[in-house]
Scaffold this motif. Structure first.
Motif, PDB file in Angstrom:
ATOM      1  N   ASP A 104       0.816  -1.224   0.000  1.00  0.00           N
ATOM      2  CA  ASP A 104       0.000   0.000   0.000  1.00  0.00           C
ATOM      3  C   ASP A 104       0.843   1.264   0.000  1.00  0.00           C
ATOM      4  O   ASP A 104       0.568   2.215  -0.726  1.00  0.00           O
ATOM      5  CB  ASP A 104      -0.942  -0.015   1.209  1.00  0.00           C
ATOM      6  N   LYS A 105       1.868   1.293   0.789  1.00  0.00           N
ATOM      7  CA  LYS A 105       2.713   2.485   0.908  1.00  0.00           C
ATOM      8  C   LYS A 105       3.712   2.624  -0.223  1.00  0.00           C
ATOM      9  O   LYS A 105       4.363   3.663  -0.361  1.00  0.00           O
ATOM     10  CB  LYS A 105       3.459   2.451   2.256  1.00  0.00           C
ATOM     11  N   GLU A 106       3.834   1.595  -1.064  1.00  0.00           N
ATOM     12  CA  GLU A 106       4.851   1.582  -2.106  1.00  0.00           C
ATOM     13  C   GLU A 106       4.324   1.996  -3.477  1.00  0.00           C
ATOM     14  O   GLU A 106       5.102   2.309  -4.377  1.00  0.00           O
ATOM     15  CB  GLU A 106       5.482   0.194  -2.216  1.00  0.00           C
ATOM     16  N   PHE A 107       2.998   1.982  -3.648  1.00  0.00           N
ATOM     17  CA  PHE A 107       2.403   2.318  -4.933  1.00  0.00           C
ATOM     18  C   PHE A 107       1.364   3.410  -4.764  1.00  0.00           C
ATOM     19  O   PHE A 107       0.920   3.711  -3.658  1.00  0.00           O
ATOM     20  CB  PHE A 107       1.789   1.066  -5.582  1.00  0.00           C
ATOM     21  N   ASP A 108       0.969   4.009  -5.867  1.00  0.00           N
ATOM     22  CA  ASP A 108       0.026   5.121  -5.810  1.00  0.00           C
ATOM     23  C   ASP A 108      -1.296   4.709  -5.193  1.00  0.00           C
ATOM     24  O   ASP A 108      -1.885   5.466  -4.419  1.00  0.00           O
ATOM     25  CB  ASP A 108      -0.207   5.661  -7.224  1.00  0.00           C
ATOM     26  N   THR A 109      -1.776   3.513  -5.521  1.00  0.00           N
ATOM     27  CA  THR A 109      -3.066   3.043  -5.029  1.00  0.00           C
ATOM     28  C   THR A 109      -3.009   1.542  -4.787  1.00  0.00           C
ATOM     29  O   THR A 109      -2.360   0.808  -5.527  1.00  0.00           O
ATOM     30  CB  THR A 109      -4.194   3.343  -6.046  1.00  0.00           C
ATOM     31  N   PHE A 110      -3.719   1.102  -3.736  1.00  0.00           N
ATOM     32  CA  PHE A 110      -3.919  -0.324  -3.485  1.00  0.00           C
ATOM     33  C   PHE A 110      -5.420  -0.550  -3.354  1.00  0.00           C
ATOM     34  O   PHE A 110      -6.080   0.079  -2.531  1.00  0.00           O
ATOM     35  CB  PHE A 110      -3.219  -0.764  -2.198  1.00  0.00           C
ATOM     36  N   GLN A 111      -5.972  -1.433  -4.186  1.00  0.00           N
ATOM     37  CA  GLN A 111      -7.374  -1.804  -4.098  1.00  0.00           C
ATOM     38  C   GLN A 111      -7.501  -3.317  -4.250  1.00  0.00           C
ATOM     39  O   GLN A 111      -6.501  -4.032  -4.267  1.00  0.00           O
ATOM     40  CB  GLN A 111      -8.199  -1.074  -5.172  1.00  0.00           C
ATOM     41  N   PHE A 112      -8.737  -3.800  -4.347  1.00  0.00           N
ATOM     42  CA  PHE A 112      -8.923  -5.230  -4.567  1.00  0.00           C
ATOM     43  C   PHE A 112     -10.124  -5.463  -5.468  1.00  0.00           C
ATOM     44  O   PHE A 112     -11.013  -4.625  -5.580  1.00  0.00           O
ATOM     45  CB  PHE A 112      -9.100  -5.987  -3.243  1.00  0.00           C
ATOM     46  N   MET A 113     -10.108  -6.614  -6.133  1.00  0.00           N
ATOM     47  CA  MET A 113     -11.242  -7.087  -6.916  1.00  0.00           C
ATOM     48  C   MET A 113     -11.772  -8.373  -6.293  1.00  0.00           C
ATOM     49  O   MET A 113     -11.038  -9.069  -5.564  1.00  0.00           O
ATOM     50  CB  MET A 113     -10.854  -7.370  -8.368  1.00  0.00           C
ATOM     51  N   VAL A 114     -13.021  -8.679  -6.590  1.00  0.00           N
ATOM     52  CA  VAL A 114     -13.629  -9.929  -6.160  1.00  0.00           C
ATOM     53  C   VAL A 114     -14.071 -10.704  -7.393  1.00  0.00           C
ATOM     54  O   VAL A 114     -14.811 -10.176  -8.229  1.00  0.00           O
ATOM     55  CB  VAL A 114     -14.845  -9.684  -5.242  1.00  0.00           C
ATOM     56  N   TRP A 115     -13.590 -11.921  -7.511  1.00  0.00           N
ATOM     57  CA  TRP A 115     -14.088 -12.829  -8.541  1.00  0.00           C
ATOM     58  C   TRP A 115     -15.119 -13.742  -7.896  1.00  0.00           C
ATOM     59  O   TRP A 115     -14.791 -14.538  -7.027  1.00  0.00           O
ATOM     60  CB  TRP A 115     -12.935 -13.632  -9.146  1.00  0.00           C
ATOM     61  N   CYS A 133     -16.023 -16.934  -3.622  1.00  0.00           N
ATOM     62  CA  CYS A 133     -15.372 -15.660  -3.950  1.00  0.00           C
ATOM     63  C   CYS A 133     -13.865 -15.783  -3.818  1.00  0.00           C
ATOM     64  O   CYS A 133     -13.366 -16.399  -2.875  1.00  0.00           O
ATOM     65  CB  CYS A 133     -15.869 -14.536  -3.036  1.00  0.00           C
ATOM     66  N   GLU A 134     -13.162 -15.197  -4.760  1.00  0.00           N
ATOM     67  CA  GLU A 134     -11.708 -15.156  -4.711  1.00  0.00           C
ATOM     68  C   GLU A 134     -11.272 -13.706  -4.842  1.00  0.00           C
ATOM     69  O   GLU A 134     -11.850 -12.945  -5.622  1.00  0.00           O
ATOM     70  CB  GLU A 134     -11.119 -16.005  -5.831  1.00  0.00           C
ATOM     71  N   LEU A 135     -10.259 -13.338  -4.089  1.00  0.00           N
ATOM     72  CA  LEU A 135      -9.803 -11.949  -4.048  1.00  0.00           C
ATOM     73  C   LEU A 135      -8.616 -11.734  -4.989  1.00  0.00           C
ATOM     74  O   LEU A 135      -7.818 -12.650  -5.225  1.00  0.00           O
ATOM     75  CB  LEU A 135      -9.405 -11.574  -2.620  1.00  0.00           C
ATOM     76  N   ILE A 136      -8.522 -10.522  -5.502  1.00  0.00           N
ATOM     77  CA  ILE A 136      -7.411 -10.132  -6.362  1.00  0.00           C
ATOM     78  C   ILE A 136      -6.873  -8.799  -5.856  1.00  0.00           C
ATOM     79  O   ILE A 136      -7.581  -7.787  -5.872  1.00  0.00           O
ATOM     80  CB  ILE A 136      -7.858  -9.989  -7.828  1.00  0.00           C
ATOM     81  N   ALA A 137      -5.653  -8.795  -5.348  1.00  0.00           N
ATOM     82  CA  ALA A 137      -5.019  -7.558  -4.893  1.00  0.00           C
ATOM     83  C   ALA A 137      -4.574  -6.754  -6.104  1.00  0.00           C
ATOM     84  O   ALA A 137      -4.009  -7.298  -7.053  1.00  0.00           O
ATOM     85  CB  ALA A 137      -3.825  -7.873  -3.994  1.00  0.00           C
ATOM     86  N   CYS A 138      -4.843  -5.439  -6.082  1.00  0.00           N
ATOM     87  CA  CYS A 138      -4.543  -4.577  -7.232  1.00  0.00           C
ATOM     88  C   CYS A 138      -3.745  -3.366  -6.755  1.00  0.00           C
ATOM     89  O   CYS A 138      -4.135  -2.707  -5.787  1.00  0.00           O
ATOM     90  CB  CYS A 138      -5.840  -4.068  -7.888  1.00  0.00           C
ATOM     91  N   MET A 139      -2.659  -3.072  -7.419  1.00  0.00           N
ATOM     92  CA  MET A 139      -1.891  -1.869  -7.101  1.00  0.00           C
ATOM     93  C   MET A 139      -1.265  -1.346  -8.376  1.00  0.00           C
ATOM     94  O   MET A 139      -1.058  -2.087  -9.335  1.00  0.00           O
ATOM     95  CB  MET A 139      -0.840  -2.139  -6.021  1.00  0.00           C
ATOM     96  N   TRP A 140      -0.966  -0.049  -8.399  1.00  0.00           N
ATOM     97  CA  TRP A 140      -0.453   0.528  -9.644  1.00  0.00           C
ATOM     98  C   TRP A 140       0.314   1.818  -9.405  1.00  0.00           C
ATOM     99  O   TRP A 140       0.204   2.457  -8.351  1.00  0.00           O
ATOM    100  CB  TRP A 140      -1.587   0.796 -10.615  1.00  0.00           C
ATOM    101  N   ASN A 141       1.113   2.178 -10.412  1.00  0.00           N
ATOM    102  CA  ASN A 141       1.807   3.454 -10.418  1.00  0.00           C
ATOM    103  C   ASN A 141       0.841   4.579 -10.794  1.00  0.00           C
ATOM    104  O   ASN A 141      -0.220   4.335 -11.372  1.00  0.00           O
ATOM    105  CB  ASN A 141       2.990   3.410 -11.394  1.00  0.00           C
ATOM    106  N   LYS A 142       1.213   5.793 -10.482  1.00  0.00           N
ATOM    107  CA  LYS A 142       0.304   6.932 -10.646  1.00  0.00           C
ATOM    108  C   LYS A 142      -0.169   7.104 -12.080  1.00  0.00           C
ATOM    109  O   LYS A 142      -1.324   7.441 -12.334  1.00  0.00           O
ATOM    110  CB  LYS A 142       0.983   8.219 -10.157  1.00  0.00           C
ATOM    111  N   GLY A 143       0.702   6.880 -13.039  1.00  0.00           N
ATOM    112  CA  GLY A 143       0.325   7.070 -14.438  1.00  0.00           C
ATOM    113  C   GLY A 143      -0.154   5.804 -15.116  1.00  0.00           C
ATOM    114  O   GLY A 143      -0.011   5.638 -16.319  1.00  0.00           O
ATOM    115  N   HIS A 144      -0.749   4.915 -14.351  1.00  0.00           N
ATOM    116  CA  HIS A 144      -1.070   3.577 -14.853  1.00  0.00           C
ATOM    117  C   HIS A 144      -2.102   3.589 -15.982  1.00  0.00           C
ATOM    118  O   HIS A 144      -2.955   4.469 -16.078  1.00  0.00           O
ATOM    119  CB  HIS A 144      -1.578   2.706 -13.701  1.00  0.00           C
ATOM    120  N   THR A 145      -2.015   2.571 -16.828  1.00  0.00           N
ATOM    121  CA  THR A 145      -2.980   2.366 -17.902  1.00  0.00           C
ATOM    122  C   THR A 145      -4.326   1.970 -17.313  1.00  0.00           C
ATOM    123  O   THR A 145      -4.401   1.143 -16.406  1.00  0.00           O
ATOM    124  CB  THR A 145      -2.493   1.251 -18.846  1.00  0.00           C
TER     125      THR A 145
END
Length: 245
Positions: A104-115, A133-145
């Motif tokens: 969380d502290k290393e990337f612009d955003t940390f979120q999650f998805m649920v399958w 339900c299965e979880l998917i951790a999501c994180m990205w750089n500020k200028g992410h696609t």
């Protein structure tokens, strides 16, 4: 060091991802999409057997017995991810907090998805919730696609059946093979055509098949020889520049 200019479609590597990732150039990966071990060995009760139907696979592969920590991947993920990059990690309920704590502290955003699995393994004894339900951790750089065109597409929830039918490889049968519908959904929203997708727990090549079908390039790493060979066979219809012995 891997020559990325030589990868017109895909590169499959047989080896330990912790070592092989070091050969990937800095800032070169547009999307990391992988399914690492969930560290569920201590919770396993083994396969469930019945006299009136085939047994239910509740056992674990040998690779899940080796516990891996999200912290093990932090430095390499940060190094190889491009400034427009995204990371999507399949994980379990007891690991999502650990991924958040580290990333969380290393990337612009940390979120999650649920399958949401529309056909989860039944709970014959009705002793607990279905594991639907299965979880998917999501994180990205500020200028992410980010390829959303309307709000209705931006839910962090996707419904799809578990991998079955012709899509499911019978030999070798990977216990956690992911469906192409879920993988393609993530790849479409989190990368562009010709982008480079990395899966360092390639298994039987599902991420590669999804990426290549959407005109992305792919690097897959797999430590298990049987799964690696299955990936080679599965992806042979796509043009390959190089494979690792």
């Amino acid at each position: 060091m891997i020559n990325l200019n030589a990868i017109e479609s895909y590169l499959l590597i047989h080896g330990d991802c912790m070592e092989e990732m070091k050969k990937i150039p800095d800032g070169s990966i547009d999307l990391i999409l992988c399914d690492p071990p969930y560290n569920l060995a201590k919770y396993s009760t083994g396969n469930m057997k019945f006299n009136w139907r085939s047994e239910i696979n509740n056992d674990l592969a040998q690779w899940d017995l080796k516990e891996l920590s999200p912290a093990d991947f932090l430095d390499e993920f940060k190094r190889v991810l491009s400034p427009t990059g995204n990371i999507f990690i399949f994980t379990s309920y007891h690991m999502i907090g650990k991924w958040h704590e580290v990333f969380d502290k290393e990337f612009d955003t940390f979120q999650f998805m649920v399958w949401h699995k529309t056909n989860p393994v039944p709970n014959i004894r009705k002793s607990s919730f279905l594991n639907s339900c299965e979880l998917i951790a999501c994180m990205w750089n500020k200028g992410h696609t980010w390829n959303f065109s309307k709000q209705s597409e931006m839910h962090n929830f996707i419904e799809a059946p578990i991998c079955m039918g012709q899509e499911r490889l019978k030999s070798p049968k990977h216990p956690t093979q992911k469906p192409l519908k879920v993988l393609k959904h993530i790849i479409k929203i989190a990368s562009n055509e010709n982008d480079l997708v990395l899966d360092m727990f390639m298994g039987v090549g599902s991420t590669g098949a999804a990426a290549l079908s959407l005109n992305r390039r792919f690097i897959g790493i797999e430590i298990d020889q049987e799964y690696y060979k299955a990936s080679l066979k599965r992806l042979e219809s796509f043009k390959s520049i190089k494979t690792s012995p």
